[in-house]
Write a protein that holds these residues in place. Sequence first.
Motif, PDB file in Angstrom:
ATOM      1  N   LEU A  28       0.831  -1.200   0.000  1.00 41.83           N
ATOM      2  CA  LEU A  28       0.000   0.000   0.000  1.00 41.83           C
ATOM      3  C   LEU A  28       0.870   1.256   0.000  1.00 41.83           C
ATOM      4  O   LEU A  28       0.579   2.220  -0.710  1.00 41.83           O
ATOM      5  CB  LEU A  28      -0.919  -0.013   1.228  1.00 41.83           C
ATOM      6  N   ALA A  29       1.948   1.223   0.777  1.00 46.12           N
ATOM      7  CA  ALA A  29       2.841   2.381   0.864  1.00 46.12           C
ATOM      8  C   ALA A  29       3.552   2.655  -0.462  1.00 46.12           C
ATOM      9  O   ALA A  29       3.937   3.790  -0.738  1.00 46.12           O
ATOM     10  CB  ALA A  29       3.858   2.171   1.972  1.00 46.12           C
ATOM     11  N   LYS A  30       3.723   1.642  -1.285  1.00 41.26           N
ATOM     12  CA  LYS A  30       4.419   1.822  -2.559  1.00 41.26           C
ATOM     13  C   LYS A  30       3.579   2.580  -3.581  1.00 41.26           C
ATOM     14  O   LYS A  30       4.113   3.156  -4.517  1.00 41.26           O
ATOM     15  CB  LYS A  30       4.796   0.460  -3.154  1.00 41.26           C
ATOM     16  N   PHE A  31       2.270   2.586  -3.420  1.00 37.98           N
ATOM     17  CA  PHE A  31       1.398   3.153  -4.440  1.00 37.98           C
ATOM     18  C   PHE A  31       1.238   4.660  -4.375  1.00 37.98           C
ATOM     19  O   PHE A  31       1.083   5.303  -5.389  1.00 37.98           O
ATOM     20  CB  PHE A  31       0.016   2.493  -4.402  1.00 37.98           C
ATOM     21  N   LYS A  32       1.218   5.228  -3.181  1.00 35.66           N
ATOM     22  CA  LYS A  32       0.969   6.647  -3.075  1.00 35.66           C
ATOM     23  C   LYS A  32       1.807   7.246  -1.953  1.00 35.66           C
ATOM     24  O   LYS A  32       1.991   6.627  -0.912  1.00 35.66           O
ATOM     25  CB  LYS A  32      -0.505   6.894  -2.781  1.00 35.66           C
ATOM     26  N   VAL A  33       2.281   8.452  -2.167  1.00 38.51           N
ATOM     27  CA  VAL A  33       3.085   9.125  -1.151  1.00 38.51           C
ATOM     28  C   VAL A  33       2.253   9.357   0.110  1.00 38.51           C
ATOM     29  O   VAL A  33       2.757   9.225   1.230  1.00 38.51           O
ATOM     30  CB  VAL A  33       3.645  10.454  -1.702  1.00 38.51           C
ATOM     31  N   ASP A  34       0.967   9.691  -0.048  1.00 35.50           N
ATOM     32  CA  ASP A  34       0.115   9.925   1.115  1.00 35.50           C
ATOM     33  C   ASP A  34       0.017   8.677   1.986  1.00 35.50           C
ATOM     34  O   ASP A  34       0.026   8.773   3.215  1.00 35.50           O
ATOM     35  CB  ASP A  34      -1.291  10.349   0.680  1.00 35.50           C
ATOM     36  N   ASN A  35      -0.100   7.503   1.353  1.00 34.04           N
ATOM     37  CA  ASN A  35      -0.149   6.265   2.123  1.00 34.04           C
ATOM     38  C   ASN A  35       1.150   6.061   2.891  1.00 34.04           C
ATOM     39  O   ASN A  35       1.144   5.639   4.048  1.00 34.04           O
ATOM     40  CB  ASN A  35      -0.383   5.060   1.206  1.00 34.04           C
TER      41      ASN A  35
END
Length: 155
Positions: A28-35
Amino acid sequence: MKPATISELKRALAPLSHDELLDACVRLAKFKVDNKLLLTYLTLKSGDEAGYVDEVCADIDEELPARGMIHKKTLRRIIRMMEKCIRFSGDKETELQIRIHFCCQISERGLQWGRCRVSENMYLAQRKKIEKALEKVHPDLQYDFRQQMQGLHRA
């Protein structure tokens, strides 16, 4: 594809093992900077809320110009960053500390909007959000935060 509701996701995550949850979080962290930012807050920063506030305030200080005019793009970028950090925390005291620091810095640095009504309205919106958040904290804290806001009679 429609995203699942929070309750559906909660039910789906409950039976997963520790390793499967860890993999899901990293992915999940790889997909978006906000995550990634939220995961950083939850895992590394949430235990030290005062340190988190200091870090966000330091970021605000870096972004604001030392004096003179402030452009609405700069103001929007800072406010967007502030809103994100406040949303990650979810704590009213943290929200008040960050917003009051922002408004104090604008006032102390003597930043001006020129004829830009949009920038002035963004500042006034922050003042309104401070007032709204003040209603939701303990009266003793309200007094302390109001004392910090004494010099903010500008705009």
